[in-house]
Structure formats: C-alpha cells, structure tokens
Write an enzyme that holds these catalytic residues in place. Sequence first.
Site, PDB file in Angstrom:
ATOM      1  N   PHE A 148      -5.879  -1.287   5.415  1.00  0.00           N
ATOM      2  CA  PHE A 148      -6.420  -1.533   6.759  1.00  0.00           C
ATOM      3  C   PHE A 148      -7.652  -0.676   7.076  1.00  0.00           C
ATOM      4  CE2 PHE A 148      -1.698  -1.668   6.937  1.00  0.00           C
ATOM      5  CZ  PHE A 148      -1.564  -3.033   6.875  1.00  0.00           C
ATOM      6  N   SER A 149      -8.238  -0.048   6.060  1.00  0.00           N
ATOM      7  CA  SER A 149      -9.373   0.835   6.309  1.00  0.00           C
ATOM      8  C   SER A 149     -10.692   0.135   6.002  1.00  0.00           C
ATOM      9  CB  SER A 149      -9.256   2.087   5.439  1.00  0.00           C
ATOM     10  OG  SER A 149      -9.311   1.720   4.069  1.00  0.00           O
TER      11      SER A 149
ATOM     12  N   GLU B  69      -8.099  -1.784  -6.103  1.00  0.00           N
ATOM     13  CA  GLU B  69      -6.704  -1.314  -6.212  1.00  0.00           C
ATOM     14  C   GLU B  69      -6.511  -0.374  -7.403  1.00  0.00           C
ATOM     15  OE1 GLU B  69      -4.434  -2.561  -3.831  1.00  0.00           O
ATOM     16  OE2 GLU B  69      -4.601  -4.744  -3.810  1.00  0.00           O
TER      17      GLU B  69
ATOM     18  N   THR C 209     -11.685  -2.726   0.796  1.00  0.00           N
ATOM     19  CA  THR C 209     -12.028  -3.893  -0.027  1.00  0.00           C
ATOM     20  C   THR C 209     -13.303  -4.550   0.505  1.00  0.00           C
ATOM     21  OG1 THR C 209      -9.752  -4.223  -0.708  1.00  0.00           O
ATOM     22  CG2 THR C 209     -11.193  -6.127  -0.873  1.00  0.00           C
TER      23      THR C 209
ATOM     24  N   ASN D  43      -5.411   2.444  -7.656  1.00  0.00           N
ATOM     25  CA  ASN D  43      -4.152   3.205  -7.662  1.00  0.00           C
ATOM     26  C   ASN D  43      -3.021   2.508  -8.413  1.00  0.00           C
ATOM     27  OD1 ASN D  43      -4.780   1.781  -4.996  1.00  0.00           O
ATOM     28  ND2 ASN D  43      -2.542   1.823  -4.973  1.00  0.00           N
TER      29      ASN D  43
ATOM     30  N   CYS E 283      -0.820   6.095  17.738  1.00  0.00           N
ATOM     31  CA  CYS E 283      -1.519   6.953  18.700  1.00  0.00           C
ATOM     32  C   CYS E 283      -3.022   6.708  18.774  1.00  0.00           C
ATOM     33  CB  CYS E 283      -1.250   8.422  18.374  1.00  0.00           C
ATOM     34  SG  CYS E 283      -2.138   9.009  16.912  1.00  0.00           S
TER      35      CYS E 283
ATOM     36  N   CYS F  50       2.087  10.897  12.945  1.00  0.00           N
ATOM     37  CA  CYS F  50       2.972   9.762  13.243  1.00  0.00           C
ATOM     38  C   CYS F  50       3.647   9.216  11.978  1.00  0.00           C
ATOM     39  CB  CYS F  50       2.191   8.648  13.941  1.00  0.00           C
ATOM     40  SG  CYS F  50       1.491   9.137  15.532  1.00  0.00           S
TER      41      CYS F  50
HETATM   42 ZN   LIG Z   1      -0.800   8.783  15.051  1.00  0.00          ZN
END
Ligand SMILES: [Zn+2]
Length: 175
Positions: free
Chosen positions: A2-3, A74, A6, A76, A133, A171
């Site tokens: 989600f960063s 990918e 890609t 990793n 958050c 979190c």
């Molecule tokens: Zn957080």
Amino acid sequence: MFSGKTRELISRAERAEIAGNSIKAFKPSIDDRYEEEKISSHVGRSLEAEVLEPEEDLAENFEDLKEDVVIIDEANFFPDELVEVCQNLAEGGKRVILAGTDQTFRGEPFPPLPKLCAIAEEVEKLNAVCVKCGGVATRNQRLVDGEPAEKDSPTILVGAEESYEARCRHCHELR
Ligand SMILES: [Zn+2]
C-alpha cells in the site's frame, strides 16, 4: 504494501524506456496458482514480466540478458542468492531496479532486502498511511480472521484466510 512501490517501480521502468534503454522485468511465483505475466500496480498500470520460481536456479534466469535495465518486483520473496545475482548484473554494466517489502509482518528486516539496500547506489523508502491513526505506516499488519497474526507463524504465508493492512510501529500488533 500500500506504499505505491510497484507504481514507483513501473514509473522507473517507463522512464528508463523513454530514455532509450531496453528493459526486462521479473516477478516471483509466490504460490501454485497461475501468476499473470505482468507486474501490476493498484492504480491499474502494468508491465510485462517473466515469472520466476524463487528457489529454482535463480542465477540461470539472468544469464545472457540483452536488455540494459533489469526490473524485479517483490524482491522479498527471493532467497539471499538474489543479492549475488544483482551484484553480478550491476558489475556487468546492467542497471538493476527492484522493489520489495523491507519488513516482515513481525516488523523485522525481511531478507534479502537489507543486503540489497546496503549494496544499492540509491534507496527510496516509500511508506503508507497507518489505517488506525493516520501516521507513517512502515509495517504490514497481518490479520487472520480479523485478529493480529501469531508472531511465530511463517514469514511467508500464502493462503486465503490472512489479510494485510498498513500500520505504524505503535499500532502494529502481534499475538
Ligand atoms: Zn498508527
């Protein structure tokens, strides 16, 4: 996750092509299901890619490449051997651009990314937004049936029951 990594990888591949370089892209096969032979971002852009079995004769797939730029998504999911493969490609005059997740679901360094970062000329760390958050999310929260995953579960888990979300270190939870 989600960063936008890609998406960034595809952008870099496109810029390399515009600059007149030939490119070849690779991605790992991460389970037994059919893998589409392309790298796709969440926003719908894609790049043709050869699918590799990570544990099988990795180096052979990179021999005699004619292209100028090697793209790997990918990273990793590949074994440590990828470090030597990339080192050899770069020594041989290729430009290597790869993307990967640098932390496991436990929040620990995800091999072989730490070594790849160390030998790279340039590293860009992309972060997501924490879904809890709104802070800077550097971690992948693994959830199983909506609950934080057990910390001793496998690092690479490919199943239908787990899901991931972006979270910050505060979190992030393990069971
Ligand atoms: Zn957080």
